[in-house]
Design an enzyme around this catalytic site. Structure first.
Site, PDB file in Angstrom:
ATOM      1  N   TYR A 111       3.772  -3.903 -10.905  1.00  0.00           N
ATOM      2  CA  TYR A 111       3.647  -5.147 -11.160  1.00  0.00           C
ATOM      3  C   TYR A 111       4.689  -5.959 -11.666  1.00  0.00           C
ATOM      4  CZ  TYR A 111       2.094  -5.548  -6.913  1.00  0.00           C
ATOM      5  OH  TYR A 111       0.734  -4.747  -5.422  1.00  0.00           O
ATOM      6  N   VAL A 149       0.616  -1.322  -0.308  1.00  0.00           N
ATOM      7  CA  VAL A 149       0.293  -0.035  -0.465  1.00  0.00           C
ATOM      8  C   VAL A 149       0.731   1.485   0.065  1.00  0.00           C
ATOM      9  CG1 VAL A 149      -2.215  -0.731   0.884  1.00  0.00           C
ATOM     10  CG2 VAL A 149      -0.228   0.296   2.759  1.00  0.00           C
ATOM     11  N   VAL A 150       0.510   2.209  -0.913  1.00  0.00           N
ATOM     12  CA  VAL A 150       0.782   3.414   0.033  1.00  0.00           C
ATOM     13  C   VAL A 150      -0.217   4.376  -0.289  1.00  0.00           C
ATOM     14  CG1 VAL A 150       2.576   5.383  -1.901  1.00  0.00           C
ATOM     15  CG2 VAL A 150       2.850   2.748  -2.333  1.00  0.00           C
ATOM     16  N   GLY A 186       7.244   7.312  -6.153  1.00  0.00           N
ATOM     17  CA  GLY A 186       8.639   6.066  -5.878  1.00  0.00           C
ATOM     18  C   GLY A 186       8.437   5.169  -5.218  1.00  0.00           C
ATOM     19  N   LEU A 187       7.376   5.827  -3.824  1.00  0.00           N
ATOM     20  CA  LEU A 187       7.298   4.756  -2.681  1.00  0.00           C
ATOM     21  C   LEU A 187       6.913   3.349  -2.761  1.00  0.00           C
ATOM     22  CD1 LEU A 187       5.571   7.786  -0.531  1.00  0.00           C
ATOM     23  CD2 LEU A 187       8.638   6.641  -0.702  1.00  0.00           C
ATOM     24  N   LYS A 213       7.588   1.722  -5.357  1.00  0.00           N
ATOM     25  CA  LYS A 213       8.846   0.595  -5.982  1.00  0.00           C
ATOM     26  C   LYS A 213       9.753   0.760  -5.459  1.00  0.00           C
ATOM     27  CE  LYS A 213       9.585   1.451 -10.927  1.00  0.00           C
ATOM     28  NZ  LYS A 213      10.588   1.882 -11.773  1.00  0.00           N
ATOM     29  N   GLU A 267      -4.299  -7.101  -7.904  1.00  0.00           N
ATOM     30  CA  GLU A 267      -6.028  -6.509  -8.540  1.00  0.00           C
ATOM     31  C   GLU A 267      -6.104  -6.278 -10.433  1.00  0.00           C
ATOM     32  OE1 GLU A 267      -8.044  -3.836  -6.629  1.00  0.00           O
ATOM     33  OE2 GLU A 267      -7.617  -5.039  -4.667  1.00  0.00           O
ATOM     34  N   PRO A 268      -6.464  -6.886 -10.806  1.00  0.00           N
ATOM     35  CA  PRO A 268      -6.761  -5.994 -12.640  1.00  0.00           C
ATOM     36  C   PRO A 268      -5.312  -4.570 -12.625  1.00  0.00           C
ATOM     37  CG  PRO A 268      -8.315  -6.339 -12.467  1.00  0.00           C
ATOM     38  CD  PRO A 268      -7.986  -7.081 -10.859  1.00  0.00           C
TER      39      PRO A 268
END
Lengths: 195, 195
Positions: A168, A126-127, A135-136, A138, A161-162
């Site tokens: 990812y 989660v962000v 970029g957190l 990542k 999730e789609p």
């Protein structure tokens, strides 16, 4: 009565069977921790993050679970019992979070469960919506992957999730490799002949 | 520099988000172990299995890891270091196996890892090819699911090879629910600009 050899094809394990690759075959057989000579590259360094006011944390020390729950809710999770979250984190193999120094609150998080040797599943990536796009996510994922690889875990998986498959993929994740499908249990799907 | 609110849709967690159902909402919020008044039905009882010479085991006691490795290899796994298997089993939340009394050897096996509260993943579901077709795989899976449900775990997932999707569906598993996809990390898929 034992019926031998009645099924023509063996039931394979549901464990993901990666085709053996040279760099992993030794990992599977050897009992030594493999030395991964090529480090997993990071897109943004710890120092760069700190210069922007973010600190990476690699343990649950200092992590306020109510704040974490707040981030979960902000991204759309159902609200979870913080006590259960605490137990879950105690049973979690790896976790990473980003602390925003100005508020001391978590703004990004990820954790992984597994058996410590063969398999790891990454959960709860989660962000905080207010901190997305820098970029957190990542940063957390790259470090999580790196940590798991260093432990010698070759099977790193997750459920996506789609709409975040595209998050990812550049990190190195492939959906349904070799046709392997993620399946989830649902009680109402159970065919129950003994009703 | 902090860029606020730049992404329009929040990055959801990759944790499988089941649509809240009445019987699970309390599980998510309450810290009590939910009492599941309707027991998960078993297709074949422990007694019936024993009458056929099979005993269900619910711990690793008495489980010979070389024999287990033999079953893994028989169904097509790469051969694994028994020491690593031992460590993996120590870090495994639940495991079930079927012992064939005549030989005292494992003929079916499954295990699950997870955080003990929210998520569990079932791995290494195997039945010795010589003992397939008599319901041992189903026996193991049903008991594994039942055990996980009794712990209050609502998210029970696994990764299935395409040819055994039909084995897991009648047990209550659904592939890609809500479009959620299983993804696996592969080093060679990582886009590495810093080569």
């Amino acid at each position: 009565m034992l019926l031998r050899g009645i099924i023509s094809k063996p039931l394979p394990s549901l464990r993901l069977q990666l085709k053996p690759k040279p760099e992993t075959r030794n990992v599977v057989v050897s009992s030594q921790t493999p030395t991964n000579a090529k480090p997993y590259p990071l897109s943004i360094s710890d120092e760069a993050l700190e210069s922007r006011g973010f600190v990476l944390r690699r343990s649950a020390d200092g992590l306020n679970l109510d704040d974490l729950n707040g981030v979960f809710v902000a991204v759309g999770f159902p609200k979870r019992d913080p006590e259960k979250i605490r137990v879950a984190l105690e049973n979690t193999e790896s976790l990473l979070w980003v602390e925003y120094l100005r508020t001391r609150r978590p703004v990004a998080f990820a954790r992984a469960t597994g058996d410590g040797v063969f398999n790891a599943i990454i959960w709860d990536v989660v962000v905080d919506p207010s901190f997305q796009g820098v970029g957190l996510g990542k940063a957390v994922m790259e470090r999580m992957i790196s940590e798991l690889l260093e432990k010698g875990i070759v099977n790193i998986a997750l459920y996506s999730e789609p709409r975040v498959l595209g998050f990812y993929r550049p990190l190195g994740f492939v959906a349904d490799p070799d046709g392997i499908r993620g399946m989830v249990y649902s009680r109402k799907n159970k065919k129950n002949k003994n009703r």
